[in-house]
Design an enzyme around this catalytic site. Structure first.
Site, PDB file in Angstrom:
ATOM      1  N   GLU A 181      -5.576   3.095  -5.535  1.00 48.56           N
ATOM      2  CA  GLU A 181      -4.313   3.204  -5.963  1.00 48.56           C
ATOM      3  C   GLU A 181      -4.031   3.198  -7.238  1.00 48.56           C
ATOM      4  OE1 GLU A 181      -1.385   0.685  -4.142  1.00 48.56           O
ATOM      5  OE2 GLU A 181       0.212   1.990  -4.379  1.00 48.56           O
ATOM      6  N   LYS A 220       3.337   8.678  -2.071  1.00 46.03           N
ATOM      7  CA  LYS A 220       3.416   7.353  -1.109  1.00 46.03           C
ATOM      8  C   LYS A 220       4.697   7.493  -0.303  1.00 46.03           C
ATOM      9  CE  LYS A 220       2.900   2.281  -1.734  1.00 46.03           C
ATOM     10  NZ  LYS A 220       2.237   1.464  -2.827  1.00 46.03           N
ATOM     11  N   CYS A 241      -1.645   2.961   0.273  1.00 42.75           N
ATOM     12  CA  CYS A 241      -1.459   1.466   0.326  1.00 42.75           C
ATOM     13  C   CYS A 241      -0.523   1.022   1.556  1.00 42.75           C
ATOM     14  CB  CYS A 241      -1.177   0.877  -0.792  1.00 42.75           C
ATOM     15  SG  CYS A 241      -1.532  -0.828  -0.842  1.00 42.75           S
TER      16      CYS A 241
HETATM   17  N1  LIG Z   1       0.220  -1.539  -3.215  1.00 44.80           N
HETATM   18  C1  LIG Z   1       0.995  -1.783  -2.344  1.00 44.80           C
HETATM   19  O1  LIG Z   1       1.852  -0.978  -1.584  1.00 44.80           O
HETATM   20  N2  LIG Z   1       0.731  -3.046  -1.939  1.00 44.80           N
HETATM   21  C2  LIG Z   1       1.805  -3.705  -0.906  1.00 44.80           C
HETATM   22  C3  LIG Z   1       0.853  -4.831  -0.275  1.00 44.80           C
HETATM   23  C4  LIG Z   1       0.237  -4.355   0.818  1.00 44.80           C
HETATM   24  O2  LIG Z   1       0.387  -3.534   1.316  1.00 44.80           O
HETATM   25  O3  LIG Z   1      -0.684  -5.122   1.153  1.00 44.80           O
END
Ligand SMILES: NC(=O)NCCC(=O)O
Length: 383
Positions: free
Chosen positions: A119, A195, A232
């Site tokens: 990401e 996203k 993510c």
């Molecule tokens: N980059 C991101 O969305 N991180 C959020 C934390 C997770 O999903 O573990």
């Protein structure tokens, strides 16, 4: 030993369990064993010289009578940032481009057909700081930006589909998104996937920077199969995986940036469960290392202000629809994971477990429509 020194669960089991016991533990923890791929000597040498881990595994499927196998290779890349976070923006981006070029070249030697980076791979994960400067300067056009141009060249050179997750600036309205650009092996930008779910947890202050995606659950038909990108935090949302699968995704990539204290116990479960539930392959990718920021920030939890986000624990892996998975890459090192898969396995598992067929989706669609209404009355029976 601190959490950022612990190499991996797999290594630990290997060094402490006797062979026979290890086999049983692996069977239960990882499912049907994936075979190690014989990767070319040149690639192994390149990985060692360039200081990244290189691992390869194969998922097998039944040889069918009517359909030929659809065997392809995917590559997952996890890496640290190269320069300190206070280096000039362009230097940081260029250094990451050079690092990625080294890894993609090794992936090409391993006959990888589709590769996915982590990401917002061109920058530190600076969204913990809540500062706008200089982080907004890392945002670039998905279609015309220098990172897309860079990836297009690699895609053409190596006949490889490239998934390049970046911070996207849509120029006309200067709207910023967290976007995966999908570049075909012809070098054409096939499209982009933004996203869908933005975290509001711990130091993940991403809603300060960009909005919830508006590209829905797009699936990209490539020469090597139908692919989708669930970025993510979207991996915590079963319906997000589900909708990519409903649109026909055969492989769902999950480029991520997440830290040990927050999500590590969930990591091995979520993408793997999505592969099982949706009869498809999933690829979970996480960055590595600890990124330090000049200004202190707080997490709004009463704890002291700090300069880093915590340890990004890597551990990238691929999961198959039969519940099996590859071992994870290291928690501490840059790495390239190559996985060979026969996409016929998806339908074979559909036929075996029939989750899609038995899902009763029309029923749930109706119930869900009712459940999200403001006047919804939950069905609870009381004495
Ligand atoms: N980059 C991101 O969305 N991180 C959020 C934390 C997770 O999903 O573990």
């Amino acid at each position: 030993m601190s959490a950022c020194e612990f190499e991996s669960l797999e290594k630990s089991l290997e060094s402490h369990l006797p062979e026979a016991e290890l086999r049983e533990v692996r069977r239960i923890l990882f499912g049907k064993e994936t075979q190690k791929l014989d990767l070319p000597v040149a690639a192994v040498q390149a990985a060692s010289e360039r200081d990244f881990e290189l691992k390869g595994y194969r998922f097998d499927a039944i040889q069918e009578q009517l359909r030929p196998p659809r065997r392809i290779r995917v590559g997952l890349v996890q890496n640290r940032i190269v320069l300190p976070t206070d280096a000039p923006v362009l230097d940081q981006v260029n250094a990451l481009h050079s690092r990625m070029a080294e890894i993609v070249e090794a992936a090409a030697m391993c006959d990888v057909n589709i590769i996915c980076f982590q990401e917002t791979w061109t920058m530190p994960f600076a969204f913990c700081t809540r500062e706008k400067n200089p982080w907004m300067e890392f945002a670039e056009s998905a279609e015309e930006g220098s990172t897309t141009r860079f990836c297009q060249e690699l895609a053409r050179k190596y006949n490889m589909v490239i998934i390049s997750p970046i911070l996207e600036r849509e120029e006309l309205h200067s709207t910023v998104w967290n976007t995966a650009v999908v570049i075909s092996n012809s070098g054409t930008v096939l499209g982009k996937s933004r996203k869908n779910h933005i975290p509001r947890v711990g130091d993940f202050n991403e809603s300060t920077y960009y909005m919830e995606g508006d590209t829905g659950h797009t699936v990209f038909q490539t020469q090597f199969g139908r692919i989708a990108v669930n970025i993510c935090y979207g991996r915590h949302h079963p319906l997000n995986w589900f909708m990519y699968s409903m649109n026909g995704a055969e492989i769902i990539f999950n480029p991520s940036a997440t830290v040990g204290d927050l999500s590590e116990p969930m990591w091995p479960i979520e993408a793997r469960n999505a592969a099982i539930a949706n009869h498809c392959f999933t690829c979970a990718i996480n960055r590595v290392g600890t990124e330090h920021f000049k200004s202190e920030f707080t997490s709004g939890d009463g704890k002291k202000a700090h300069h880093d986000f915590g340890h990004f624990y890597g551990s990238s892996y691929v999961a198959a629809p039969d519940g099996s998975r590859t071992p994870g890459l290291s928690r501490t090192r840059d790495g390239l994971l190559v996985a060979e898969m026969d996409l016929n396995l998806n339908r074979q598992l559909c036929d075996k477990w029939t989750f899609k067929m038995t899902g009763r989706y029309a029923e749930y669609a109706q119930k869900l429509t009712e459940a999200v209404r403001h006047d919804f009355k939950p069905k609870i029976v009381k004495e």
